[in-house]
Write an enzyme that holds these catalytic residues in place. Sequence first.
Site, PDB file in Angstrom:
ATOM      1  N   GLN A   1       0.644  -1.218  -0.058  1.00  0.00           N
ATOM      2  CA  GLN A   1       0.016  -0.015   0.036  1.00  0.00           C
ATOM      3  C   GLN A   1       0.964   1.310   0.019  1.00  0.00           C
ATOM      4  O   GLN A   1       1.555   1.257   0.862  1.00  0.00           O
ATOM      5  CB  GLN A   1      -1.040   0.015   1.333  1.00  0.00           C
ATOM      6  CG  GLN A   1      -1.566   1.226   1.612  1.00  0.00           C
ATOM      7  CD  GLN A   1      -2.875   1.166   2.617  1.00  0.00           C
ATOM      8  OE1 GLN A   1      -3.565   0.395   2.608  1.00  0.00           O
ATOM      9  NE2 GLN A   1      -2.420   1.655   3.759  1.00  0.00           N
ATOM     10  N   GLY A   2       0.749   2.037  -1.100  1.00  0.00           N
ATOM     11  CA  GLY A   2       1.405   3.423  -1.149  1.00  0.00           C
ATOM     12  C   GLY A   2       0.791   4.521  -0.751  1.00  0.00           C
ATOM     13  O   GLY A   2       0.209   5.498  -1.613  1.00  0.00           O
TER      14      GLY A   2
ATOM     15  N   SER B   1       1.190   6.664   2.914  1.00  0.00           N
ATOM     16  CA  SER B   1       1.816   7.552   3.857  1.00  0.00           C
ATOM     17  C   SER B   1       3.205   8.018   3.084  1.00  0.00           C
ATOM     18  O   SER B   1       3.859   7.435   2.519  1.00  0.00           O
ATOM     19  CB  SER B   1       2.341   6.569   5.030  1.00  0.00           C
ATOM     20  OG  SER B   1       1.110   6.511   5.737  1.00  0.00           O
TER      21      SER B   1
ATOM     22  N   GLU C   1     -10.250  -2.362   5.038  1.00  0.00           N
ATOM     23  CA  GLU C   1      -9.144  -2.848   5.906  1.00  0.00           C
ATOM     24  C   GLU C   1      -9.794  -3.322   7.382  1.00  0.00           C
ATOM     25  O   GLU C   1      -8.993  -4.119   7.918  1.00  0.00           O
ATOM     26  CB  GLU C   1      -8.127  -1.440   6.091  1.00  0.00           C
ATOM     27  CG  GLU C   1      -7.141  -1.975   6.576  1.00  0.00           C
ATOM     28  CD  GLU C   1      -5.806  -0.801   6.884  1.00  0.00           C
ATOM     29  OE1 GLU C   1      -4.861  -1.105   7.174  1.00  0.00           O
ATOM     30  OE2 GLU C   1      -6.447   0.321   6.843  1.00  0.00           O
TER      31      GLU C   1
END
Length: 380
Positions: free
Chosen positions: A129-130, A132, A247
Amino acid sequence: MPDPPAPGGLRRQARAWLEEALSGEFAHVRGLGGPGREHEGYEERLAWERHLGRAGWTCLGWPRRYGGRAASLEDQVAFHEEYARARAPARVGHIGEGLIGPTILEFGTDEQKERFLPPIQRGEELWCQGYSEPEAGSDLANVQTRARLEGDTWVITGQKVWTSLAHVAQWCFVLCRTEEGSQRHRGLSYLLVPMDQPGVLVRPIVQLTGTSEFNEVFFDGARTAAGNVLGAPGDGWRVAMATLGHERGASTLGQQIGFRRELAQVIATARWTGAADDPVLRDRLVRAWLELEIMRLNALRTVRPDPGPEVSIAKLYWSEWHRRLGELAQAVQGKAGLAADGGLNDLQRLYLFSRADTIYAGSSEIQRNIIAERALGLPR
């Protein structure tokens, strides 16, 4: 793909299958992995992931055409609970199954679904997951990673941080700014980017536990096809928020089985060291047990196929609880908990890793804002 079970039968099927699978060829993977132990038996756990997929025990709620079982939410919860009770190994494909997969089902084109969903279900392609960034953290509206469209290709430049499993993933879903001059929630797009290419550099970050689940990821002219945008260009914020909702779905009930096991170990240690005789520590142990019961009841009350902003309540609750449990784990060990000459024990690892619980996947401060503004309708 197996036939649908009779009502209530999936739990029994899952329990029997897990017991057989984890007593035979995969007996050695039982209990491997988990927070602070991400390095354990990675190749063996990857083989287990693919074994799960072949047997139809991944992506249970997905449509059958993409490898799922179209299982009810109740059956999905049942499987995650039985998986945790069996001490099956930590999943290596959970980001694909739990985050990007449901998001592709919600926003993807038919072509994207056919391309990306089956390899996730089979455990053949892993995702990271990109979100932060060094200057953004949990404030996703402040992301500065940029992408520009050059012909039929997006060209991406920027940096992401705290990227779980980036060092083993084949794909990354990247929230980036695609409209020049845009600010905050506007002008963001949600791109699906291959990791194995020039222009992508992954650098592990050593955690307090000494392991490196998290990574920095640098994009320097990395490329992905123009069609690998999920949702419309510029609509990335809405897609990203949907991912965060997925999530916190059915798998959280399985997570709580693990919490219960950790609490039992803390209580057993308190009895062994005599810490349970201290009325203050005994009160903290009782509170931890009561709060875990509340956590489960609230999860059962709120889990649903289309999660809304109220799921932030669950994330805020469990992360703060788990962090307190880590502190309690150290307290019941006494002075012995301060030494780790032979390596970290389970309770020391719990303490160190749980320090991050209130930061990753949306910090507690961000969760409180979401609850206030989107769940309660209060002004910014």
